[in-house]
Structure formats: C-alpha cells, structure tokens
Design an enzyme around this catalytic site. Structure first.
Site, PDB file in Angstrom:
ATOM      1  N   CYS A   1       1.226  -1.047  -0.100  1.00  0.00           N
ATOM      2  CA  CYS A   1      -0.209   0.046  -0.012  1.00  0.00           C
ATOM      3  C   CYS A   1       0.954   0.955   0.260  1.00  0.00           C
ATOM      4  O   CYS A   1       1.558   1.333  -0.630  1.00  0.00           O
ATOM      5  CB  CYS A   1      -1.111   0.055   1.348  1.00  0.00           C
ATOM      6  SG  CYS A   1      -0.122   0.107   2.722  1.00  0.00           S
TER       7      CYS A   1
ATOM      8  N   ARG B   1      -2.403  -0.394   5.458  1.00  0.00           N
ATOM      9  CA  ARG B   1      -3.205  -1.662   4.994  1.00  0.00           C
ATOM     10  C   ARG B   1      -2.441  -3.016   4.947  1.00  0.00           C
ATOM     11  O   ARG B   1      -3.004  -3.870   5.093  1.00  0.00           O
ATOM     12  CB  ARG B   1      -3.594  -1.316   3.816  1.00  0.00           C
ATOM     13  CG  ARG B   1      -4.682   0.380   4.285  1.00  0.00           C
ATOM     14  CD  ARG B   1      -5.119   0.426   3.139  1.00  0.00           C
ATOM     15  NE  ARG B   1      -4.018   1.899   2.715  1.00  0.00           N
ATOM     16  CZ  ARG B   1      -4.324   1.830   1.650  1.00  0.00           C
ATOM     17  NH1 ARG B   1      -5.910   2.449   0.510  1.00  0.00           N
ATOM     18  NH2 ARG B   1      -4.036   3.588   1.184  1.00  0.00           N
TER      19      ARG B   1
END
Length: 94
Positions: free
Chosen positions: A49, A54
């Site tokens: 990410c 994430r």
C-alpha cells in the site's frame, strides 16, 4: 513457485501510481479474500500500500486464511523487494 504482487489500495490510488505488473485488490472491498483466494495458498504474495499499514493488515488476514508466503511493504519497499518499477499516471499516457 509463482509470485503475485498485490496492490491493496483503492482503485483510484492504483490508477495514480502502482508497481508494474501488480494486481489491484482493494483491502477494504468486501470481496478482498474471495478475490485473493483465486491464487494457490503456496503462491508468493507480495502485498503493498502507500506506507505499509493496510498491507500489514492484509498480510495478517491472508496468513489466517492459510497463505504461507506473504510479505507486506509500502510502495517503495515493494518496489525494492520486487525489482519492479513504479508506474505513474502520466507515464502511462493517461
């Protein structure tokens, strides 16, 4: 063993810049796990990410689903780890 680079950011983020050859599967999409499940569990998955947050959460979910070879990075770390380049929207002629 095969390797898949997965961009877990939104489609909009992916469109702006992404690692060459990556597949965009948004971590926040309810179909995230079902889309990743198309790959064999022994496939090397490199998830990334922007900064790694994430991707780290995605790695945890994927390992819990039985994937055995998962690594997570921010976009620049994934670029270094894979040897692939980052493609920017302007570089793609969009």
């Amino acid at each position: 063993m095969s390797r898949v680079i997965i961009d877990v950011r939104t489609p909009e983020e992916h469109a702006m810049r992404h690692i060459e050859g990556s597949v965009n599967i948004d971590f926040h999409n309810p179909e995230f796990l079902s889309r990743v499940s198309q790959y064999d569990q022994d496939t090397e998955l490199i998830v990334y990410c922007n900064g790694g947050g994430r991707a780290g959460r995605a790695k945890t979910r994927l390992k819990a689903q039985g994937f055995t070879d998962v690594s997570s990075y921010g976009i620049m770390g994934a670029c270094v780890a894979t040897g692939a380049q980052v493609l920017y929207q302007d570089a793609q002629g969009d």
